[in-house]
Design a protein around this motif. Structure first.
Motif, PDB file in Angstrom:
ATOM      1  N   ALA A 125     -31.337 -11.175 -14.508  1.00 17.90           N
ATOM      2  CA  ALA A 125     -31.780 -10.897 -13.133  1.00 17.90           C
ATOM      3  C   ALA A 125     -32.089 -12.244 -12.499  1.00 17.90           C
ATOM      4  O   ALA A 125     -32.551 -13.164 -13.176  1.00 17.90           O
ATOM      5  N   GLN A 126     -31.820 -12.366 -11.195  1.00 17.86           N
ATOM      6  CA  GLN A 126     -32.017 -13.651 -10.526  1.00 17.86           C
ATOM      7  C   GLN A 126     -32.686 -13.460  -9.173  1.00 17.86           C
ATOM      8  O   GLN A 126     -32.551 -12.408  -8.544  1.00 17.86           O
ATOM      9  N   LEU A 127     -33.366 -14.529  -8.763  1.00 16.56           N
ATOM     10  CA  LEU A 127     -34.040 -14.545  -7.465  1.00 16.56           C
ATOM     11  C   LEU A 127     -33.855 -15.920  -6.853  1.00 16.56           C
ATOM     12  O   LEU A 127     -34.155 -16.932  -7.494  1.00 16.56           O
ATOM     13  N   LEU A 128     -33.361 -15.968  -5.627  1.00 12.16           N
ATOM     14  CA  LEU A 128     -33.225 -17.224  -4.902  1.00 12.16           C
ATOM     15  C   LEU A 128     -34.625 -17.662  -4.468  1.00 12.16           C
ATOM     16  O   LEU A 128     -35.332 -16.898  -3.809  1.00 12.16           O
ATOM     17  N   ILE A 129     -35.053 -18.872  -4.892  1.00  4.33           N
ATOM     18  CA  ILE A 129     -36.433 -19.298  -4.633  1.00  4.33           C
ATOM     19  C   ILE A 129     -36.541 -20.591  -3.831  1.00  4.33           C
ATOM     20  O   ILE A 129     -37.641 -21.029  -3.502  1.00  4.33           O
ATOM     21  N   GLY A 130     -35.420 -21.201  -3.507  1.00  2.92           N
ATOM     22  CA  GLY A 130     -35.434 -22.514  -2.877  1.00  2.92           C
ATOM     23  C   GLY A 130     -36.233 -22.601  -1.595  1.00  2.92           C
ATOM     24  O   GLY A 130     -36.903 -23.598  -1.334  1.00  2.92           O
ATOM     25  N   ALA A 131     -36.194 -21.589  -0.775  1.00  3.23           N
ATOM     26  CA  ALA A 131     -36.927 -21.594   0.491  1.00  3.23           C
ATOM     27  C   ALA A 131     -38.347 -21.074   0.310  1.00  3.23           C
ATOM     28  O   ALA A 131     -39.107 -20.993   1.273  1.00  3.23           O
ATOM     29  N   GLY A 132     -38.704 -20.720  -0.918  1.00  2.00           N
ATOM     30  CA  GLY A 132     -40.020 -20.142  -1.196  1.00  2.00           C
ATOM     31  C   GLY A 132     -39.950 -18.627  -1.187  1.00  2.00           C
ATOM     32  O   GLY A 132     -39.063 -18.031  -0.578  1.00  2.00           O
ATOM     33  N   VAL A 133     -40.872 -18.017  -1.918  1.00  2.00           N
ATOM     34  CA  VAL A 133     -40.958 -16.556  -1.984  1.00  2.00           C
ATOM     35  C   VAL A 133     -42.419 -16.147  -1.928  1.00  2.00           C
ATOM     36  O   VAL A 133     -43.316 -16.929  -2.241  1.00  2.00           O
ATOM     37  N   ASN A 134     -42.640 -14.932  -1.569  1.00  2.00           N
ATOM     38  CA  ASN A 134     -43.974 -14.359  -1.588  1.00  2.00           C
ATOM     39  C   ASN A 134     -44.434 -14.250  -3.039  1.00  2.00           C
ATOM     40  O   ASN A 134     -43.677 -13.769  -3.892  1.00  2.00           O
ATOM     41  N   ILE A 135     -45.656 -14.674  -3.334  1.00  3.62           N
ATOM     42  CA  ILE A 135     -46.158 -14.684  -4.714  1.00  3.62           C
ATOM     43  C   ILE A 135     -46.167 -13.280  -5.322  1.00  3.62           C
ATOM     44  O   ILE A 135     -45.847 -13.095  -6.496  1.00  3.62           O
ATOM     45  N   GLU A 136     -46.530 -12.271  -4.522  1.00  2.00           N
ATOM     46  CA  GLU A 136     -46.551 -10.899  -5.036  1.00  2.00           C
ATOM     47  C   GLU A 136     -45.151 -10.431  -5.408  1.00  2.00           C
ATOM     48  O   GLU A 136     -44.961  -9.741  -6.408  1.00  2.00           O
ATOM     49  N   LEU A 137     -44.148 -10.825  -4.606  1.00  2.00           N
ATOM     50  CA  LEU A 137     -42.767 -10.483  -4.931  1.00  2.00           C
ATOM     51  C   LEU A 137     -42.347 -11.157  -6.234  1.00  2.00           C
ATOM     52  O   LEU A 137     -41.738 -10.532  -7.106  1.00  2.00           O
ATOM     53  N   PHE A 138     -42.699 -12.416  -6.388  1.00  2.00           N
ATOM     54  CA  PHE A 138     -42.339 -13.151  -7.595  1.00  2.00           C
ATOM     55  C   PHE A 138     -42.971 -12.504  -8.830  1.00  2.00           C
ATOM     56  O   PHE A 138     -42.305 -12.264  -9.835  1.00  2.00           O
ATOM     57  N   VAL A 139     -44.257 -12.204  -8.756  1.00  2.00           N
ATOM     58  CA  VAL A 139     -44.972 -11.617  -9.888  1.00  2.00           C
ATOM     59  C   VAL A 139     -44.411 -10.232 -10.215  1.00  2.00           C
ATOM     60  O   VAL A 139     -44.089  -9.942 -11.372  1.00  2.00           O
ATOM     61  N   SER A 140     -44.282  -9.380  -9.207  1.00  2.00           N
ATOM     62  CA  SER A 140     -43.813  -8.017  -9.488  1.00  2.00           C
ATOM     63  C   SER A 140     -42.377  -8.029  -9.999  1.00  2.00           C
ATOM     64  O   SER A 140     -42.025  -7.243 -10.885  1.00  2.00           O
ATOM     65  N   SER A 141     -41.529  -8.937  -9.490  1.00  2.00           N
ATOM     66  CA  SER A 141     -40.151  -9.024  -9.977  1.00  2.00           C
ATOM     67  C   SER A 141     -40.123  -9.457 -11.437  1.00  2.00           C
ATOM     68  O   SER A 141     -39.443  -8.847 -12.266  1.00  2.00           O
ATOM     69  N   THR A 142     -40.886 -10.498 -11.768  1.00  2.00           N
ATOM     70  CA  THR A 142     -40.899 -10.997 -13.149  1.00  2.00           C
ATOM     71  C   THR A 142     -41.389  -9.917 -14.108  1.00  2.00           C
ATOM     72  O   THR A 142     -40.768  -9.660 -15.149  1.00  2.00           O
ATOM     73  N   VAL A 143     -42.485  -9.267 -13.771  1.00  2.00           N
ATOM     74  CA  VAL A 143     -43.027  -8.209 -14.630  1.00  2.00           C
ATOM     75  C   VAL A 143     -42.015  -7.074 -14.772  1.00  2.00           C
ATOM     76  O   VAL A 143     -41.766  -6.590 -15.882  1.00  2.00           O
ATOM     77  N   SER A 144     -41.414  -6.671 -13.681  1.00  2.00           N
ATOM     78  CA  SER A 144     -40.438  -5.580 -13.728  1.00  2.00           C
ATOM     79  C   SER A 144     -39.227  -5.956 -14.566  1.00  2.00           C
ATOM     80  O   SER A 144     -38.716  -5.133 -15.329  1.00  2.00           O
TER      81      SER A 144
END
Length: 178
Positions: A125-144
């Motif tokens: 699974a991947q997430l584009l992070i270069g422009a920054g992401v919402n911390i809650e989105l990052f945490v919930s995505s990683t956990v999921s």
């Protein structure tokens, strides 16, 4: 930057605590943030020789990798499943993982055939992070994504009838007393 423990998703059926205050601005996640999250999830992890962060389980390893730079930076969670399958079983594996990939969002799973003819599975699974992401989105995505990697392994064991393989490995043959 720190992770608010209340932002870690609760999968147990109780309502999730809501963080206090307004929404945080975008952050560019890094390995230290992932380590902090894994610590809060009480998961063991190591940093391999290439500098990638990995959380080992008995039948697989999940890597948390950062690739690219600037606006093209990508956060990738990749799981390498250790169970070796025979090349003759590849068609059945492909049919099973195609079914998984159609039914679920992540991890997307594919095969890798080694030179010796064994086939192993990889989930990603991947997430584009270069422009920054919402911390809650990052945490919930990683956990999921971590939970989904675990669920895939369980699902595959059920789909392919590998329970007997697991049971056989756990059970030692009894010795005759005679």
């Amino acid at each position: 930057m720190t992770i608010d423990p209340s932002s870690i998703p609760n999968f147990g059926g109780q309502p999730e605590p809501q963080p206090q205050g307004g929404p945080a601005g975008p952050v560019v996640p890094d390995q230290d943030l992932v380590k902090q999250l894994l610590d809060q999830m009480e998961l063991k992890y190591v940093v391999d020789d290439e500098g990638d962060l990995a959380a080992p389980w008995e039948e697989f390893r999940t890597y948390f990798m950062f690739r690219g730079e600037g606006d093209q930076a990508v956060y990738s969670v990749r799981t390498f499943y250790d169970r070796a399958h025979k090349i003759d079983d590849k068609l059945q594996l492909l049919e099973s993982i195609d079914d998984w990939n159609r039914r679920t969002l992540w991890p997307k799973v594919y095969t890798h055939t080694h030179d010796d003819g064994t086939v192993r599975l990889i989930g990603e699974a991947q997430l584009l992070i270069g422009a920054g992401v919402n911390i809650e989105l990052f945490v919930s995505s990683t956990v999921s994504w971590v939970r989904a990697a675990i669920e895939f392994d369980k699902w595959l064991v059920e789909q392919l009838g590998l329970e007997s393989d697991v049971d056989d490995a756990e059970t030692k043959p009894e010795e005759d007393d005679e």
